[in-house]
Design a protein around this motif. Structure first.
Motif, PDB file in Angstrom:
ATOM      1  N   LYS A   1       9.750 -48.364 -20.255  1.00 13.85           N
ATOM      2  CA  LYS A   1       8.815 -49.148 -21.042  1.00 13.85           C
ATOM      3  C   LYS A   1       8.137 -48.277 -22.079  1.00 13.85           C
ATOM      4  O   LYS A   1       7.960 -48.641 -23.228  1.00 13.85           O
ATOM      5  CB  LYS A   1       7.767 -49.785 -20.130  1.00 13.85           C
ATOM      6  N   LYS A   2       7.734 -47.083 -21.679  1.00 11.90           N
ATOM      7  CA  LYS A   2       7.057 -46.198 -22.604  1.00 11.90           C
ATOM      8  C   LYS A   2       7.976 -45.802 -23.748  1.00 11.90           C
ATOM      9  O   LYS A   2       7.570 -45.800 -24.905  1.00 11.90           O
ATOM     10  CB  LYS A   2       6.572 -44.961 -21.867  1.00 11.90           C
ATOM     11  N   THR A   3       9.233 -45.456 -23.439  1.00 14.41           N
ATOM     12  CA  THR A   3      10.135 -45.033 -24.501  1.00 14.41           C
ATOM     13  C   THR A   3      10.544 -46.197 -25.391  1.00 14.41           C
ATOM     14  O   THR A   3      11.069 -45.991 -26.462  1.00 14.41           O
ATOM     15  CB  THR A   3      11.395 -44.375 -23.904  1.00 14.41           C
ATOM     16  N   SER A   4      10.296 -47.436 -24.960  1.00 18.68           N
ATOM     17  CA  SER A   4      10.592 -48.575 -25.813  1.00 18.68           C
ATOM     18  C   SER A   4       9.597 -48.685 -26.968  1.00 18.68           C
ATOM     19  O   SER A   4       9.850 -49.370 -27.937  1.00 18.68           O
ATOM     20  CB  SER A   4      10.552 -49.878 -24.997  1.00 18.68           C
ATOM     21  N   TYR A   5       8.458 -48.013 -26.829  1.00 15.48           N
ATOM     22  CA  TYR A   5       7.423 -48.075 -27.853  1.00 15.48           C
ATOM     23  C   TYR A   5       6.992 -46.658 -28.229  1.00 15.48           C
ATOM     24  O   TYR A   5       5.881 -46.230 -27.939  1.00 15.48           O
ATOM     25  CB  TYR A   5       6.213 -48.878 -27.355  1.00 15.48           C
ATOM     26  N   PRO A   6       7.876 -45.884 -28.876  1.00 15.34           N
ATOM     27  CA  PRO A   6       7.482 -44.534 -29.294  1.00 15.34           C
ATOM     28  C   PRO A   6       6.331 -44.616 -30.287  1.00 15.34           C
ATOM     29  O   PRO A   6       6.279 -45.511 -31.130  1.00 15.34           O
ATOM     30  CB  PRO A   6       8.751 -43.993 -29.956  1.00 15.34           C
ATOM     31  N   LEU A   7       5.400 -43.677 -30.149  1.00 16.41           N
ATOM     32  CA  LEU A   7       4.216 -43.696 -31.000  1.00 16.41           C
ATOM     33  C   LEU A   7       4.139 -42.421 -31.821  1.00 16.41           C
ATOM     34  O   LEU A   7       4.422 -41.329 -31.324  1.00 16.41           O
ATOM     35  CB  LEU A   7       2.957 -43.846 -30.152  1.00 16.41           C
ATOM     36  N   PRO A   8       3.717 -42.535 -33.079  1.00 17.00           N
ATOM     37  CA  PRO A   8       3.614 -41.346 -33.934  1.00 17.00           C
ATOM     38  C   PRO A   8       2.404 -40.505 -33.587  1.00 17.00           C
ATOM     39  O   PRO A   8       1.415 -41.003 -33.056  1.00 17.00           O
ATOM     40  CB  PRO A   8       3.472 -41.949 -35.337  1.00 17.00           C
ATOM     41  N   SER A   9       2.477 -39.210 -33.892  1.00 17.21           N
ATOM     42  CA  SER A   9       1.312 -38.345 -33.785  1.00 17.21           C
ATOM     43  C   SER A   9       0.563 -38.376 -35.108  1.00 17.21           C
ATOM     44  O   SER A   9       1.017 -38.972 -36.085  1.00 17.21           O
ATOM     45  CB  SER A   9       1.748 -36.907 -33.455  1.00 17.21           C
ATOM     46  N   GLY A  10      -0.590 -37.741 -35.143  1.00 20.82           N
ATOM     47  CA  GLY A  10      -1.353 -37.710 -36.383  1.00 20.82           C
ATOM     48  C   GLY A  10      -2.343 -38.846 -36.476  1.00 20.82           C
ATOM     49  O   GLY A  10      -2.565 -39.590 -35.517  1.00 20.82           O
TER      50      GLY A  10
END
Length: 319
Positions: A233-242
């Motif tokens: 589930k987590k890898t289905s929604y990768p999030l950007p840094s910054g």
């Protein structure tokens, strides 16, 4: 003792502004007013102003006054023109909420009894009661939330419902399935049952979230033998840094779309009336507002800026 309701209904000439849509209610939403007016004044103001904001009942320390018919919707929950809060719930305003005190607590007590009466009349259980915050993230009912008493208020409604012979719950079975009704959307079902759209799709083998059918039974929980879902589930929604904000150079593109998709999985986005549900890769005011509502609900500084703390909180909720 049955609580008498005084009717002071909005004129049909104002239906297009205040309650334009037919409604078959499925929930009751509780609000705290932003002032110290009586129920009579609250309803009179709602009926006669030019704002679309509306609600069905106002309750003070003395009486319950109805301003809208229960077969019409009200604009009271902030979840959009097709949101289940606005389109499927009865709005109950508790008066004298700004300053609190004896009048407020008397109004809250009467509201508890009245909401229980509404539940009994419809054969509903306490599971049909919502707070404004559940629909759109707005901090309301503010006084109840400030005092940390939402669970206490719900328990009091349930207790009153039991005393007057109502059902403890309108749900049948174990509560692990849901039968799709006319007008349902997968995102609304997910929001109601506090699960993600992604999980509903996975548990029910749904490839297109826009294709569910009336009468379809949906699983609301995954198999206990499945151990891969939390990490996937987590890898289905990768999030950007910054950091991303409205004035940031990162206001367009894949990074923003990742944030929008993650917020959608947590019900703070999207706009169901827009193309692709409003997920457009643009970090404009709409996305900043969704971030702000997410931050407010989750104890973060509500500045509408996507940064490391917001990223971490989103990721923790998507696990």
């Amino acid at each position: 003792m049955v609580i008498k309701v005084v009717k002071n209904l909005v004129s049909q000439e104002k239906y297009s502004l205040k309650c334009p849509n037919p409604m078959v209610p499925e929930y009751i939403t509780i609000h705290n007013t932003a002032n110290d007016a009586s129920a009579k004044n609250e309803i009179s103001y709602m009926k006669n102003n030019t704002s679309s904001t509306s609600y069905h009942f106002a309750v003070d320390d003395i009486q319950v006054i109805q301003g809208l018919p229960l077969n019409r919707n009200a604009w009271h929950t902030g979840d959009g023109k097709d949101g289940p809060g606005n389109r499927k719930s009865i709005g109950v305003e508790i008066c004298y909420s700004k300053s609190g005190g004896a009048k407020y607590y008397a109004a809250e007590k009467l509201a508890i009894k009245f909401v229980a009466q509404l539940l009994k009349e419809r054969g509903w259980g306490i599971d049909r009661v919502r707070k404004h915050q559940d629909w759109s993230g707005k901090y309301c009912p503010h006084r109840i939330l400030d005092e940390g008493r939402w669970d206490e208020v719900k328990a009091a409604i349930a207790d009153e419902l039991s005393k007057i012979g109502g059902k403890s719950s309108a749900s049948s079975g174990s509560g692990t399935t849901y039968t799709v009704k006319k007008g349902d959307t997968l995102s609304a079902i997910a929001k109601e049952h506090r699960v993600s759209v992604a999980n509903l799709q996975s548990w029910n083998n749904i490839k297109d979230p826009n294709k569910i059918t009336v009468g379809q039974k949906l699983k609301l929980k995954g198999s206990s033998t499945s151990s891969t879902k939390p990490s996937s589930k987590k890898t289905s929604y990768p999030l950007p840094s910054g950091v991303i904000k409205v004035t940031s150079p990162m206001t367009k593109g894949t990074n923003v779309r990742q944030v929008q998709n993650a917020l959608a999985a947590l019900y703070f986005y999207p706009d169901k009336g827009a193309k692709n549900n409003g997920i457009d890769g643009v970090y404009g005011p709409k996305t900043a507002n969704a971030v702000k509502r997410f931050q407010s609900v989750n104890g973060l500084t509500a500045d509408g800026v996507y940064g490391p703390k917001t990223k971490a909180k989103i990721e923790s909720l998507l696990k």
